[in-house]
Design a protein around this motif. Structure first.
Motif: not given
Length: 398
Positions: A40-41, A47-48, A242-247
């Motif tokens: 995800d990161n 993508k963002v 939808e892309q989540q902010k990095p964790v």
């Protein structure tokens, strides 16, 4: 199947396409991906934020033309609006032990990393790296990376060789594959078992090892087998949701407290030469024998005479040496804090025709604190060696 450019490869591609019609996609690439974690990161960066660095960390199968280049092209073509920085950190012959100590110089020192591919299963088998060392090295690589760069996504992979295929066909899981997967599971990382996939596809009659895959350095066809499954991981991970902010990663308790998380090179200038050794600022062989990138025209401590000796003060639980082992590699005697260890033969089965980068742990179970290494070149040598040379590129400190 995608046709290849050169005429030799076209013949191979035609042969393979016939076989593909006989057994059309009998096995799915997804079956060999275990998603203990996500990317995800990396997806967010691609993508963002439209900028991402991808590092390929392995041996010759990573360094050679093949799956790595195909992955780079796939990402660039699929996301043309994203600026990718691709770093090839593959060096032939090197496995998990060298990777753990060169990580800081060759990977983390390159700047922010968003995606790191790690593979050492083939060279760990070829080099005879024992299971404990594999576990300490691979766990150390993951912990070191995530402690310095907690937003980095890591993919663990295990490539194929004949030993792994034989193990699977005997109903066993190859040690190197099990270690890679155990570390992936412990640290919630995606794992791709290409060793199992190649074995299963051969057993299903899709292709064969000798004529199609060729050997542990895969043919263009074999490289595409690897790429297809790696692409499957990337395609699903970089989907349209939808892309989540990095964790940031949270490190669990280590499986082995003696893992090489703090593994680093210790510069040879730290050693005190007692006699016989000389510091060459840009070593290269005088015998015309081949070398490996990164281990030629670099500073080297060199001795070719018996009784040459040096001392090194260091701090930590482990000490080792990264050497160049060629046709004249000798034997060393050494002690740590006054304790004598068995003589160590620097000659390898590849040394006759290659100045091989070779990493040796002298001890990795030392008490925390300061220690003193004393090293001396023996007057004995392997019966296949032509001399008593000792060439040290780095000391290994954890």
């Amino acid at each position: 199947m995608k046709k290849l450019i050169c005429m030799v490869c076209l013949v191979v591609a035609c042969t393979i396409s016939v076989k593909a019609k006989q057994v059309k996609d009998s096995l799915k690439s997804e079956s060999y991906i275990t998603r203990y974690g996500n990317l995800d990161n990396f997806a967010y960066r691609v993508k963002v934020q439209k900028e991402a660095t991808v590092v390929f960390f392995g041996g010759s199968i990573t360094n050679m033309a093949g799956w790595r280049g195909l992955v780079c092209k796939y990402l660039s073509d699929t996301y043309p609006g994203t600026h990718f920085n691709f770093i090839n950190a593959g060096i032939p012959s090197l496995g998990s032990l060298p990777h753990a100590f060169r990580l800081e110089k060759d990977v983390l020192g390159k700047g922010k990393i968003d995606l790191l591919f790690v593979e050492s299963a083939v060279n760990d088998s070829e080099n005879g790296t024992n299971e404990i060392t594999q576990r300490r090295a691979l766990e150390g690589i993951v912990r070191h990376t995530l402690s310095v760069s907690p937003y980095t996504n890591i993919v663990m992979m295990a490539f194929a060789d004949e030993n792994k295929m034989a193990a699977y066909n005997a109903g066993k899981i190859p040690v190197e594959v099990r270690v890679h997967e155990d570390v992936a599971k412990q640290y919630h990382l995606p794992f791709i078992n290409l060793a199992k996939e190649v074995t299963d596809r051969i057993n299903a009659g899709e292709f064969n090892w000798k004529d199609d895959f060729k050997n542990l350095h895969p043919s263009p066809f074999g490289q595409n087998i690897y790429f297809k499954t790696i692409k499957q991981l990337l395609a699903i991970s970089l989907d349209t949701r939808e892309q989540q902010k990095p964790v940031a990663a949270t490190l669990p308790k280590p499986a082995d407290e003696l893992n090489y998380e703090h593994g680093r090179y210790l510069d040879i200038s730290k050693a005190v030469i007692k006699q016989g050794f000389a510091a060459d600022p840009s070593w290269q062989p005088a015998d015309g024998i081949p070398t490996r990138p990164g281990f030629v025209q670099v500073p080297m401590l060199e001795a070719d005479n018996a009784a040459a000796s040096l001392e090194l003060s260091f701090t930590g639980s482990e000490i080792g040496i990264a050497i160049v082992s060629g046709p004249d590699a000798g034997i060393i005697n050494y002690s740590i804090d006054g304790k004598d260890y068995p003589p160590l033969d620097l000659y390898t089965r590849w040394s006759k025709g290659l100045h091989l980068p070779w990493y040796l742990i002298l001890d990795d179970g030392l008490a925390p604190g300061k220690h003193l290494l004393k090293l001396q070149v023996s007057d004995q040598h392997n019966q296949q060696s032509k001399g008593t040379a000792c060439r040290i590129v780095y000391f290994l400190q954890n």
